[in-house]
Scaffold this motif. Structure first.
Motif, PDB file in Angstrom:
ATOM      1  N   UNK A 282     -17.003  52.146  11.109  1.00 60.99           N
ATOM      2  CA  UNK A 282     -15.428  52.556  11.380  1.00 60.99           C
ATOM      3  C   UNK A 282     -14.920  52.358  10.087  1.00 60.99           C
ATOM      4  N   UNK A 283     -14.738  53.480   9.269  1.00 52.95           N
ATOM      5  CA  UNK A 283     -13.162  53.119   7.587  1.00 52.95           C
ATOM      6  C   UNK A 283     -12.319  53.604   8.538  1.00 52.95           C
ATOM      7  N   UNK A 284     -11.799  53.266   9.756  1.00 51.57           N
ATOM      8  CA  UNK A 284     -10.388  52.781   9.955  1.00 51.57           C
ATOM      9  C   UNK A 284      -9.470  53.457   9.347  1.00 51.57           C
ATOM     10  N   UNK A 285      -9.543  54.889   8.438  1.00 49.95           N
ATOM     11  CA  UNK A 285      -8.872  56.179   8.328  1.00 49.95           C
ATOM     12  C   UNK A 285      -8.740  55.660   6.187  1.00 49.95           C
ATOM     13  N   UNK A 286      -9.442  54.772   6.331  1.00 48.35           N
ATOM     14  CA  UNK A 286      -9.752  54.761   4.384  1.00 48.35           C
ATOM     15  C   UNK A 286     -10.463  55.965   4.176  1.00 48.35           C
ATOM     16  N   UNK A 287     -10.380  56.801   2.710  1.00 47.90           N
ATOM     17  CA  UNK A 287     -11.110  57.489   2.270  1.00 47.90           C
ATOM     18  C   UNK A 287     -12.188  56.987   2.079  1.00 47.90           C
ATOM     19  N   UNK A 288     -13.359  57.853   1.118  1.00 48.11           N
ATOM     20  CA  UNK A 288     -14.283  57.277  -0.100  1.00 48.11           C
ATOM     21  C   UNK A 288     -14.047  56.391  -0.601  1.00 48.11           C
ATOM     22  N   UNK A 289     -14.297  55.463  -1.632  1.00 44.22           N
ATOM     23  CA  UNK A 289     -13.651  55.001  -2.533  1.00 44.22           C
ATOM     24  C   UNK A 289     -12.895  53.929  -2.749  1.00 44.22           C
ATOM     25  N   UNK A 290     -11.908  53.425  -1.508  1.00 44.74           N
ATOM     26  CA  UNK A 290     -11.657  52.396  -0.976  1.00 44.74           C
ATOM     27  C   UNK A 290     -11.937  51.204  -1.180  1.00 44.74           C
TER      28      UNK A 290
ATOM     29  N   UNK B 203      -5.882  45.522   2.020  1.00 44.50           N
ATOM     30  CA  UNK B 203      -4.143  45.431   1.992  1.00 44.50           C
ATOM     31  C   UNK B 203      -4.200  46.944   1.251  1.00 44.50           C
ATOM     32  N   UNK B 204      -2.928  48.043   2.063  1.00 39.71           N
ATOM     33  CA  UNK B 204      -2.989  48.755   1.510  1.00 39.71           C
ATOM     34  C   UNK B 204      -1.405  48.388   1.009  1.00 39.71           C
ATOM     35  N   UNK B 205      -0.998  48.817  -0.233  1.00 43.25           N
ATOM     36  CA  UNK B 205       0.770  49.006  -0.935  1.00 43.25           C
ATOM     37  C   UNK B 205       1.527  50.163  -1.640  1.00 43.25           C
ATOM     38  N   UNK B 206       2.166  50.801  -0.587  1.00 44.11           N
ATOM     39  CA  UNK B 206       2.662  51.731  -2.165  1.00 44.11           C
ATOM     40  C   UNK B 206       3.556  51.062  -2.604  1.00 44.11           C
ATOM     41  N   UNK B 207       2.934  51.056  -3.672  1.00 44.54           N
ATOM     42  CA  UNK B 207       4.207  50.323  -4.843  1.00 44.54           C
ATOM     43  C   UNK B 207       4.951  51.010  -5.370  1.00 44.54           C
ATOM     44  N   UNK B 208       6.108  52.307  -4.569  1.00 42.27           N
ATOM     45  CA  UNK B 208       6.749  53.099  -4.866  1.00 42.27           C
ATOM     46  C   UNK B 208       8.561  52.581  -4.091  1.00 42.27           C
TER      47      UNK B 208
ATOM     48  N   UNK C 245      11.260  55.449  -0.184  1.00 42.43           N
ATOM     49  CA  UNK C 245       9.536  56.355  -0.977  1.00 42.43           C
ATOM     50  C   UNK C 245       9.189  56.561   0.256  1.00 42.43           C
ATOM     51  N   UNK C 246       8.881  58.116   0.867  1.00 42.59           N
ATOM     52  CA  UNK C 246       7.640  58.185   1.684  1.00 42.59           C
ATOM     53  C   UNK C 246       6.873  59.771   1.613  1.00 42.59           C
ATOM     54  N   UNK C 247       5.406  59.921   2.507  1.00 46.15           N
ATOM     55  CA  UNK C 247       4.671  60.192   2.222  1.00 46.15           C
ATOM     56  C   UNK C 247       4.090  59.618   1.652  1.00 46.15           C
ATOM     57  N   UNK C 248       2.186  60.993   0.815  1.00 48.62           N
ATOM     58  CA  UNK C 248       1.152  60.618   0.885  1.00 48.62           C
ATOM     59  C   UNK C 248       1.628  59.610  -0.473  1.00 48.62           C
ATOM     60  N   UNK C 249       0.443  59.002  -0.801  1.00 50.93           N
ATOM     61  CA  UNK C 249       0.910  58.428  -2.443  1.00 50.93           C
ATOM     62  C   UNK C 249      -0.803  57.969  -3.136  1.00 50.93           C
ATOM     63  N   UNK C 250      -1.213  57.563  -4.219  1.00 53.98           N
ATOM     64  CA  UNK C 250      -2.110  56.669  -4.600  1.00 53.98           C
ATOM     65  C   UNK C 250      -2.073  55.170  -4.741  1.00 53.98           C
TER      66      UNK C 250
ATOM     67  N   UNK D 100      -6.364  53.456  -4.469  1.00 54.96           N
ATOM     68  CA  UNK D 100      -6.660  54.229  -3.648  1.00 54.96           C
ATOM     69  C   UNK D 100      -6.998  55.473  -4.624  1.00 54.96           C
ATOM     70  N   UNK D 101      -7.872  56.044  -5.094  1.00 53.09           N
ATOM     71  CA  UNK D 101      -8.830  57.320  -5.488  1.00 53.09           C
ATOM     72  C   UNK D 101      -8.041  58.437  -4.720  1.00 53.09           C
ATOM     73  N   UNK D 102      -7.501  58.921  -3.636  1.00 54.60           N
ATOM     74  CA  UNK D 102      -7.000  59.660  -3.002  1.00 54.60           C
ATOM     75  C   UNK D 102      -6.209  59.137  -2.263  1.00 54.60           C
TER      76      UNK D 102
END
Length: 251
Positions: free
Chosen positions: A72-80, A87-92, A96-101, A121-123
């Motif tokens: 159960x990766x809870x939506x995390x991509x390979x390489x996380x 803790x995932x951090x959108x450091x923009x 800011x919205x939308x996908x980011x590294x 995160x690579x993805x």
């Protein structure tokens, strides 16, 4: 050395969000971190101490906690980065919205020293969507049902039944408290109920692991499957509860 208390990443995330919202003081965040470990070190993309750690989780566009487990990766991509919680951090900049590294923050260590690892995160991920994709109301209902199921597992203990019922209750209470997350001031009683139920189920699962469940190989396989399913449920529910508070603080 004593072990690190459960869920330090979630505690940092929710208290940092409360601090940014003016719901607690910076010293409250530092005190909470000290309850987990005497010293904190930041490593990876940047290095530093506990103050640098607070800077990493401050002033970002979005924060979201995930608690992956095997299967159960809870939506995390390979390489996380691998960890019980991330803790995932959108450091923009804010808004800011939308996908980011996104950045990923994990923690490992002991009650004496906790090491925080920061990586990217690579993805690309839409962190804002991950913070609100789990239905807390439905998960609370599932937890309510799961508490009874987990209690049946305790009744099936055979290898650890030398202890008295009172000792078992004391052990369960101590394990439950150790798996709770101390939360900042908030107005979400459902979050409190979910955090408490998840901690109680995790404690029962730990106790079940001490003894032998069932008397045959087939019974043990069934019990192991139930334990894995309950563990996945508690992680998902706890993730939803923490992200509910983070989202509320950051409105």
């Amino acid at each position: 050395m004593s072990t690190l208390r459960a869920w330090p990443v979630s505690a940092l995330a929710v208290w940092a969000a409360a601090r940014a919202a003016g719901r607690c003081a910076p010293d409250d965040v530092l005190h909470t971190l000290h309850d987990y470990s005497q010293a904190h070190e930041l490593d990876g993309l940047m290095s530093g101490d506990v103050l640098d750690l607070l800077d990493v989780v401050s002033g970002n566009a979005h924060l979201a906690v995930r608690m992956p487990s095997p299967g159960d990766a809870q939506g995390l991509p390979p390489g996380t980065p691998d960890g019980a919680e991330v803790l995932l951090i959108d450091d923009r900049p804010l808004g800011s919205e939308g996908p980011t590294a996104a950045l990923a923050l994990t923690a490992r260590g002991t009650a004496e020293r906790c090491r925080w690892e920061l990586s990217r995160v690579p993805t690309p991920l839409a962190v804002d969507r991950l913070s609100s994709d789990l239905p807390l109301g439905e998960l609370e209902y599932e937890l309510r049902e799961a508490v009874g199921e987990a209690a049946q597992l305790i009744a099936g203990l055979s290898g650890a039944r030398a202890s008295s019922p009172a000792d078992l209750r004391d052990a369960l209470a101590a394990l439950t408290e150790a798996r709770r997350i101390d939360l900042p001031p908030h107005e979400h009683p459902r979050v409190d109920r979910v955090i408490t139920s998840a901690a109680q189920i995790d404690a029962i699962i730990d106790l079940a692991g001490v003894g032998a469940l069932g008397v045959s190989g087939a019974q043990t396989d069934v019990a192991d499957h139930r334990l894995r399913r309950l563990t996945a449920l508690t992680r998902t529910a706890r993730t939803a509860a923490i992200n509910t508070l983070i989202t509320d603080y950051r409105r």
